[in-house]
Design an enzyme around this catalytic site. Structure first.
Site, PDB file in Angstrom:
ATOM      1  N   TYR A 188       0.823  -1.207   0.000  1.00 10.91           N
ATOM      2  CA  TYR A 188       0.000   0.000   0.000  1.00 10.91           C
ATOM      3  C   TYR A 188       0.862   1.264   0.000  1.00 10.91           C
ATOM      4  O   TYR A 188       0.605   2.206  -0.757  1.00 10.91           O
ATOM      5  CB  TYR A 188      -0.916  -0.028   1.227  1.00 10.91           C
ATOM      6  CG  TYR A 188      -1.971   1.045   1.274  1.00 10.91           C
ATOM      7  CD1 TYR A 188      -3.124   0.959   0.503  1.00 10.91           C
ATOM      8  CD2 TYR A 188      -1.833   2.152   2.112  1.00 10.91           C
ATOM      9  CE1 TYR A 188      -4.103   1.933   0.559  1.00 10.91           C
ATOM     10  CE2 TYR A 188      -2.802   3.127   2.180  1.00 10.91           C
ATOM     11  CZ  TYR A 188      -3.941   3.019   1.401  1.00 10.91           C
ATOM     12  OH  TYR A 188      -4.915   3.985   1.458  1.00 10.91           O
ATOM     13  N   ALA A 223       3.976   1.623  -1.019  1.00  5.50           N
ATOM     14  CA  ALA A 223       4.663   1.772  -2.304  1.00  5.50           C
ATOM     15  C   ALA A 223       3.716   2.308  -3.369  1.00  5.50           C
ATOM     16  O   ALA A 223       4.085   3.193  -4.159  1.00  5.50           O
ATOM     17  CB  ALA A 223       5.243   0.423  -2.744  1.00  5.50           C
TER      18      ALA A 223
END
Length: 253
Positions: free
Chosen positions: A163, A165
């Protein structure tokens, strides 16, 4: 941009933050194209918006699938006219630690499937919808705005490699597109919410919710409309592009 009679698409628009955005933008005069995966949720959202006097239509889409996105945006143009704004709000979470070990032995790892699922929806979905939105705006010959919804987690958050990234990548797209699309009169912006009172947070244990609320300097969760206000500001402010609004109650100082 003056919102009156402008067609604005919102992904994940049938509930939560997406619905709040549709409600606020619709009350400012925009015609709302709601994109989501659930026909039932979309129909309910359109009915509720219509009761508020807002022109809204539903479009079923899977933002992670190119053909689905292409078809949905073509349907919007055919039924409502070319869009002037797109809010890339759809997202999912599949949280897990990168690795979890006990006594020197790794017991669990984030699966590639969990990584890929979140990247597909939260990052690739933004790319696909942003590309369709920009294409439609350019070919219609009018100015437009693309708003991408990131998160406070873009700075990194334990248990959210996938999430975090994706949400960091979302703002990178905003900056890149601001440079590429300005020549066509298309602006971009990012909103990074903190902890907001949604169905997801409502399902949390009371003690966990209290711990989260107390960590926010304002000592409360945000409301969905707080995020919608930030989106509306970006769309309506003609000198805003390539930047991010952090709406998190001061949590990330």
């Amino acid at each position: 941009m003056v919102l009156t009679d402008k067609v604005i698409a919102v992904t994940g628009g049938a509930r939560g933050l997406g619905y709040a955005m549709a409600l606020r933008l619709g009350k400012h005069g925009a015609r709302m194209a709601l994109l989501d995966m659930s026909t039932e949720a979309l129909d309910q959202a359109v009915s509720q918006l219509s009761a508020e006097g807002i022109d809204a239509q539903a479009f079923v889409v899977n933002v992670a699938e190119e053909a689905s996105v292409t078809q949905a945006f073509a349907d919007i143009a055919q039924r409502m006219g070319p869009i002037s704004g797109c809010v890339n709000n759809a997202g999912i979470t599949q949280d897990a630690l990168l690795v979890k070990a006990k006594e020197g032995q790794v017991e669990k790892r984030m699966s590639l499937e969990a990584w890929q699922n979140v990247i597909n929806v939260n990052l690739t979905g933004v790319f696909l919808c942003g590309r369709e939105a920009a294409t439609q705006m350019i070919e219609a010959g009018h100015e437009g705005v693309i708003v991408n919804i990131s998160s406070i987690s873009r700075a990194g958050n334990m248990g959210q490699s996938n999430y975090a990234a994706a949400k960091a990548g979302v703002h990178a797209l905003t900056v890149t597109w601001s440079q590429e699309l300005a020549r066509y009169g298309i602006r971009t912006g990012t909103v990074a919410p903190g902890f907001v009172a949604t169905e997801m947070t409502a399902a949390m244990r009371p003690d966990m919710l209290e711990r989260i609320s107390s960590s926010v300097p304002l000592k409360r969760l945000g409301e969905p409309d707080n995020i919608a206000q930030s989106v509306a500001f970006i769309i309506e402010n003609d000198y805003f592009t390539g930047r991010i609004i952090e709406c998190d109650g001061g949590l990330r100082l």
